[in-house]
Design a protein around this motif. Structure first.
Motif, PDB file in Angstrom:
ATOM      1  N   TYR A 149       2.523   2.729  10.589  1.00 25.68           N
ATOM      2  CA  TYR A 149       0.981   2.881  11.070  1.00 25.68           C
ATOM      3  C   TYR A 149       0.162   3.074   9.642  1.00 25.68           C
ATOM      4  CZ  TYR A 149      -3.401   5.300  12.163  1.00 25.68           C
ATOM      5  OH  TYR A 149      -4.729   5.862  12.346  1.00 25.68           O
ATOM      6  N   GLU A 159      -0.352  -0.102   8.165  1.00 28.90           N
ATOM      7  CA  GLU A 159      -1.440  -0.868   8.525  1.00 28.90           C
ATOM      8  C   GLU A 159      -0.794  -1.825   9.406  1.00 28.90           C
ATOM      9  OE1 GLU A 159      -4.660  -1.862   6.565  1.00 28.90           O
ATOM     10  OE2 GLU A 159      -5.453   0.080   6.163  1.00 28.90           O
ATOM     11  N   TYR A 171       0.176  -2.547  12.743  1.00 29.63           N
ATOM     12  CA  TYR A 171       0.248  -1.779  13.834  1.00 29.63           C
ATOM     13  C   TYR A 171       0.930  -2.220  14.970  1.00 29.63           C
ATOM     14  CZ  TYR A 171      -4.233  -0.238  11.609  1.00 29.63           C
ATOM     15  OH  TYR A 171      -5.000   0.338  10.316  1.00 29.63           O
ATOM     16  N   THR A 207       3.164   0.169  17.075  1.00 30.16           N
ATOM     17  CA  THR A 207       3.064   0.161  18.854  1.00 30.16           C
ATOM     18  C   THR A 207       4.721  -0.123  19.213  1.00 30.16           C
ATOM     19  OG1 THR A 207       1.135  -0.628  18.978  1.00 30.16           O
ATOM     20  CG2 THR A 207       2.380  -0.832  20.795  1.00 30.16           C
ATOM     21  N   VAL A 252      -3.033   4.368  16.857  1.00 28.10           N
ATOM     22  CA  VAL A 252      -2.861   3.258  16.733  1.00 28.10           C
ATOM     23  C   VAL A 252      -3.889   2.191  17.203  1.00 28.10           C
ATOM     24  CG1 VAL A 252      -1.344   1.268  16.859  1.00 28.10           C
ATOM     25  CG2 VAL A 252      -0.232   3.232  16.077  1.00 28.10           C
ATOM     26  N   SER A 288      -7.080   2.606  15.741  1.00 30.14           N
ATOM     27  CA  SER A 288      -7.154   1.647  14.503  1.00 30.14           C
ATOM     28  C   SER A 288      -7.199   0.323  14.874  1.00 30.14           C
ATOM     29  CB  SER A 288      -5.933   1.761  13.684  1.00 30.14           C
ATOM     30  OG  SER A 288      -5.942   3.436  13.243  1.00 30.14           O
ATOM     31  N   GLU A 289      -7.066  -0.091  16.053  1.00 26.03           N
ATOM     32  CA  GLU A 289      -7.084  -1.558  16.447  1.00 26.03           C
ATOM     33  C   GLU A 289      -8.512  -1.915  17.280  1.00 26.03           C
ATOM     34  OE1 GLU A 289      -2.831  -3.197  17.248  1.00 26.03           O
ATOM     35  OE2 GLU A 289      -3.375  -2.115  18.880  1.00 26.03           O
ATOM     36  N   SER A 303      -0.891  -7.896   8.966  1.00 28.58           N
ATOM     37  CA  SER A 303      -1.244  -7.349  10.224  1.00 28.58           C
ATOM     38  C   SER A 303      -2.301  -8.217  11.065  1.00 28.58           C
ATOM     39  CB  SER A 303      -1.670  -5.804  10.000  1.00 28.58           C
ATOM     40  OG  SER A 303      -3.164  -5.890   9.576  1.00 28.58           O
TER      41      SER A 303
END
Length: 478
Positions: free
Chosen positions: A159, A162, A164, A168, A202, A205-206, A433
């Motif tokens: 995380y 970055e 993600y 996950t 997460v 952040s997405e 990412s």
């Protein structure tokens, strides 16, 4: 008077408390009480005393635990380099004890130190060792705890990188591990709540607010309270309200989170919350409060950067020493072989010495060649990364030159792959990412995710397989 002293002096010596493993174990229990009360300085002082006693009594377990306690104490004081120093001493002590539980605890603390100075890849390496060590544990609940904790911390490092998708993936592995248990005790329940909160972070952040809310509510529905660590719950709740422009509620949540972070003296969390509160107050039009929190953030962040810089320098030196250790061991073994040869056969020893010198010359040449090659590879890698970031048309050609086997191997699996699909696979190979690919190729993150799913189907990548790891494995044996 002198005669009296001479007579009673031996009795005085005998009356002094004798250092035994039992007395050391008692001190260790007292140390546990100190750390549970948050008395870190007293904990460190007592641990130094325990170490001296253990060395005096030649008590291996006492030494190993004392090293670990000192590493823990300095970790809590954000002195990660000193913490790593004591872990290194513990590591040498554990080679004699061969106790998996202490090695697991050591790796967790190592990973925390590396995480603290943003050396996330080194932290991940230590945690993946624990996944293997956990398989040796007989007790089911303990094994699940160690596995889930390792997976949680691996996801936390991804995380911070970055990455993600990987974050996950490892969080969901932790969920699978924990949900497979019929009875969730308080410790496993805490891990389950942390996993759900991490997934919420997460997804936020997405920019997936609905998913963020889903995982936050799932975490809040658990009958588990984490005390001061509930700061994460309030922080995520505040971020959701801020995204919905409910600034007053967001600030209230951040305030609760900040109070808990201050209580646990989590300096980095406090710094992050200062920044969040400054931004929320600014959006709410309260500029004085915004500037006040921004000022506090800048002051604290500057202090953290100084500490981080010192820790990083010392830890890098420790890592260099660790990498050189196998070479030193080889050199020592070679030296002993030469000495033995000289004792047994003087004539052959001279011959061996000549051969070794020749080998050293060859090794030096090879090391220089390897260094030059690494420099070229690093330059080429940086060049490819920059071309990708600029969305340059030369990216495809240059990537093909540096990694000549990657595209042919993909085409061997699926011959009708388009050039655009191959280029997308190259970006995944380079560990970009979803967010990065979207930014550099000027598309929406959701479109990137759709392309990932399509590539998975085209290349028949299993759903439980990390797509980044899969892409890396393609070029491993070139």
């Amino acid at each position: 008077m002198v005669k009296f002293f001479i007579f009673f002096f031996p009795l005085f010596l005998l009356s002094q408390q004798r250092i035994t493993p039992q007395s050391i174990d008692l001190k260790l229990k007292n140390a546990e009480m100190l750390i549970s009360k948050g008395q870190t300085d007293h904990f460190i002082k007592l641990s130094h005393s325990i170490l001296e006693d253990s060395q005096s009594a030649n008590y291996p377990k006492g030494k190993a635990v004392a090293f670990y306690n000192l590493a823990t104490g300095y970790n809590l004081k954000y002195n990660f380099s000193k913490s790593n120093h004591y872990l290194k001493l513990m590591e040498s002590e554990l080679s004699n004890l061969q106790e998996d539980d202490q090695e697991i605890a050591m790796n967790v603390l190592y990973s925390n130190n590396y995480y603290g100075i943003k050396m996330y890849d080194e932290a991940i390496k230590k945690l993946k060792k624990n996944l293997n060590l956990a398989d040796r544990i007989a007790e089911d609940s303990v094994r699940s705890y160690i596995k889930s904790l390792s997976l949680i911390n691996i996801s936390r490092n991804y995380y911070k990188k970055e990455n993600y998708d990987s974050a996950t993936y490892y969080n969901k592995r932790a969920l699978d591990e924990l949900k497979s248990k019929k009875i969730i005790n308080s410790i496993l329940g805490t891990n389950l709540k942390i996993t759900l909160l991490n997934l919420a972070e997460v997804k936020f952040s997405e920019n997936k607010i609905d998913s963020t809310e889903f995982y936050l509510k799932a975490a809040q529905s658990l009958p588990v309270t984490m005390g001061d660590r509930e700061d994460q719950t309030f922080k995520i709740s505040g971020q959701i309200h801020e995204a919905k422009r409910e600034y007053k509620t967001a600030i209230a949540d951040y305030t609760k989170s900040l109070a808990l972070a201050r209580k646990s003296k989590a300096v980095k969390k406090i710094s992050e919350l200062y920044a969040l509160m400054s931004k929320a107050y600014e959006k709410a039009g309260q500029m004085d409060a915004s500037e006040d929190y921004l000022s506090q953030y800048n002051a604290l962040n500057d202090s953290l950067k100084i500490i981080e810089s010192k820790n990083l320098e010392n830890t890098v030196n420790l890592l260099v020493e660790e990498k050189q250790k196998p070479l030193k061991n080889k050199n020592n073994f070679l030296l002993y072989s030469i000495l033995m040869g000289m004792v047994l056969v003087t004539v052959s020893a001279a011959f061996i010495l000549i051969r070794i010198r020749n080998k050293d010359k060859i090794l030096n040449v090879k090391e220089q060649e390897a260094k030059i090659l690494n420099q070229r590879l690093n330059f080429a890698f940086e060049e490819i990364i920059q071309l990708a970031k600029n969305n340059d048309s030369e990216f495809y050609i240059r990537f093909e030159e540096v990694y000549p086997t990657f595209f042919p191997k993909l085409l061997a699996m699926v011959p009708d792959l388009q050039r655009s699909e191959l280029k997308f696979c190259a970006l995944l190979f380079l560990n970009f990412s979803t967010k990065d690919i979207a930014a550099y190729t000027y598309v929406q993150p959701q479109s990137v995710q759709t392309r990932k799913n399509r590539i998975r189907k085209r290349l028949n990548i299993p759903s439980d397989q990390d797509i980044y790891t899969w892409m890396k494995s393609i070029d491993e044996n070139r």
